[in-house]
Scaffold this motif. Sequence first.
Motif, short mmCIF file in Angstrom:
data_model
loop_
_atom_site.label_atom_id
_atom_site.label_comp_id
_atom_site.label_asym_id
_atom_site.label_seq_id
_atom_site.Cartn_x
_atom_site.Cartn_y
_atom_site.Cartn_z
N VAL A 303 0.86 -1.19 0.00
CA VAL A 303 0.00 0.00 0.00
C VAL A 303 0.90 1.23 0.00
CG1 VAL A 303 -1.65 1.38 1.32
CG2 VAL A 303 -1.96 -1.08 1.15
N SER A 304 0.56 2.18 -0.84
CA SER A 304 1.28 3.46 -0.90
C SER A 304 0.26 4.58 -0.80
CB SER A 304 2.07 3.56 -2.20
OG SER A 304 2.73 4.79 -2.31
N ASN A 305 0.53 5.56 0.07
CA ASN A 305 -0.46 6.60 0.35
C ASN A 305 0.19 7.99 0.38
OD1 ASN A 305 -2.58 7.44 3.21
ND2 ASN A 305 -2.79 8.01 1.09
N PRO A 306 0.33 8.64 -0.77
CA PRO A 306 0.76 10.04 -0.78
C PRO A 306 -0.44 10.97 -0.62
CG PRO A 306 0.61 9.24 -3.02
CD PRO A 306 0.22 8.09 -2.14
N PHE A 340 3.89 11.50 2.54
CA PHE A 340 3.87 10.12 2.09
C PHE A 340 3.90 9.17 3.29
CE2 PHE A 340 6.08 6.22 0.69
CZ PHE A 340 5.27 5.86 -0.38
N ARG A 341 3.23 8.02 3.12
CA ARG A 341 3.35 6.91 4.06
C ARG A 341 3.00 5.63 3.29
NH1 ARG A 341 -1.93 8.00 8.00
NH2 ARG A 341 -3.52 7.90 6.35
N SER A 342 3.43 4.49 3.78
CA SER A 342 3.21 3.25 3.04
C SER A 342 3.32 2.05 3.97
CB SER A 342 4.23 3.11 1.90
OG SER A 342 5.55 2.95 2.41
N GLY A 343 2.84 0.91 3.47
CA GLY A 343 2.99 -0.37 4.13
C GLY A 343 3.43 -1.39 3.10
#
Length: 676
Positions: A303-306, A340-343
């Motif tokens: 998962v990528s969340n900008p 930005f944050r991601s898993g």
Amino acid sequence: MPFTPSRLSLAVLLAFSGAALAQEATTLDSVVVTAPRMEEPLKVVTDPKAPRQPLPAHDGADFLKAIPGFSVIRKGGTDGDPVLRGFSGSRLGILLDGQEIYGGCGGRMDPPTAYVYPDSYDRVTVLKGPQSVLYGAGQSAGVVLFEKDIKRFREPGVKGSGSLTVGSFGRNDQAADVRAGNGQYYVQAGATRADANDYKDGNGKTIHSRYTRWSTNAAIGFTPDDNTRLELSLARSDGEAAYADRTMDGSKFARENIALKFEKRKLSALVDKVEALAYYNYVDHVMDNYSLRTKPAGASYMVSNPDRKTTGARASVTLNAGEMTKVTLGMDTKEDTHRFRSGMSMMSGGLAEASTWNKAWAEDMVFQQRGLFGEATHHLNQDNRVIGGLRVDWHEVQDKRATSTTRNATDKETLSSGFLRYESDFIPGAGTWYAGLGHSERTADFWERGKGNPLAPASSGFLSSAPEKTTQLDVGANYRQGPWSSGLSGFYSKVKDYLLVRWDNGGNPAVTRNVDATVYGGEADLAYQFTQTWKGYGALAYVHGTNDTDGKPLAQQPPLELRMGVNYDNRTWSFGALARMVASQDRYDVGSGNIVTNGKDLGRTGGFTVFSVNAGYRPSKSTLLTAGIDNLFDKAYAEHLSKSGATIPGYLAFSPNTRINEPGRTLWLKAQIALD
């Protein structure tokens, strides 16, 4: 290829049909728009609500591709990146009701036009080249204005419009807009929804391309007189989209917007108009590799969340500086923060999501801009005028990336832009010719700064790119008399320190390089009204770009394109046919390209011709039914600027340099209602 409207589709159509029976309606003028022409020097204005062929996707890029000079970097069903005269990315300004908007994805999964729902707007204006300074900094290719046009109500009343589109591959779109008011106040509310399944190309192969999008917008305004307007507006949208060109899809495209706008006209003999705008725009984008596709065997869940927050303001005053001179002076400012944050590397989608949502946002880059501008029009006499402008922008960019070799670095630049254009009318009321020289300076954007340093690819290129400086000559003429109408525009551009991305870099990370470039080309259109009901037209667009530094073609340049068609319209029935002819492209630079992830030249493309037909029926002034068949002969073809496809379980396997094919034969039907 069934036509199956949803309950919402039928509700929209029935609601507006009933309203149309009760009220006097507005006439729907255009039947099918295939190639909007340039009516004024370097300016194209078109109606986004008019039916079009080929049928555009729900987004802004596919809408623009019908205008001569535009191309699209394609990656499947939706969210392509628009290209004007061979210039892409941040060189082309996209403004929504005066507000600049940016995408969040580091790979340009969501360019600004991904958040544009054309049916939500009343007018789209394209200004070509660096020939205006009013709409922001660094827009060397031009600017696109998506605009609403809410006029003061003279007396209490209600206006509305609605449309329903259904078509092949599960296409199902709805749009509605209602406006009510009196002499003092008005309210407006609108909504759109667009949905499509995977499409099939001309070979019958299914392309991973489905999408669903929706948007809502509302505004309340105060209009105490004909010359004053104060408006508060809000907008929300979201959706999901599958992509054929990459290993992840977009599962969230949320946007929130609020804006306050003020306009006052005719304050005095000197002050013609005062305008002010303040806005907040927030984009929250999520990508993953499992919700819209089967995760490849052995791959982990990702998962990528900008997200991106943009706040801005603009104020201007237009002065009558004399009987023959009008001057606009103003300032604009904006602050733009990307986070930005991601898993990554998770055993399940739930774990990937939990890992992402539990992390704090980390800022990547912060952009600040302050600008002053002035633009004037001076009439030498009734038929001749000079238009010119200057602007200065102060930019400050901070690198906040924790792993960057330039972490906490700040880049400050003072850049200028300007233009001077001469226009002359000939055969009074029939034609205008013009010549203009423009200069634009552009700082490197988020995507360009995020690549490697060309001298040390493993290091950050945040500080290694010089500003791009474009100097361009624009010449042309427009003509309309009797049954003939035509337009011709040409440009010659010298670009110093053109920002070119090198994706194939000998196994090293992609880098952003400065090169010098020369780009020239133009557009031409011609139409002839054979009779009151029959009309023929054609439009030609050509671009030639050279990388002068390396002595090779400039990457990602569209091929020569010609559109020819004929229409019959007796104001009740209409019929039309369109042929789109695209030449082969033998000029390329394999591995180099633009800011779209792996948006690079793959090699030569062959030419193709696609035929389409349409028909329309207007049972009343307020109702219009149109239908069409795009790609009539089910041609299998790909655009030169299409990206290569990715290998996705359950879909056609792409080789690394195989472009994504466009949709095959597509049937569509659109119903529209408009009322006053």
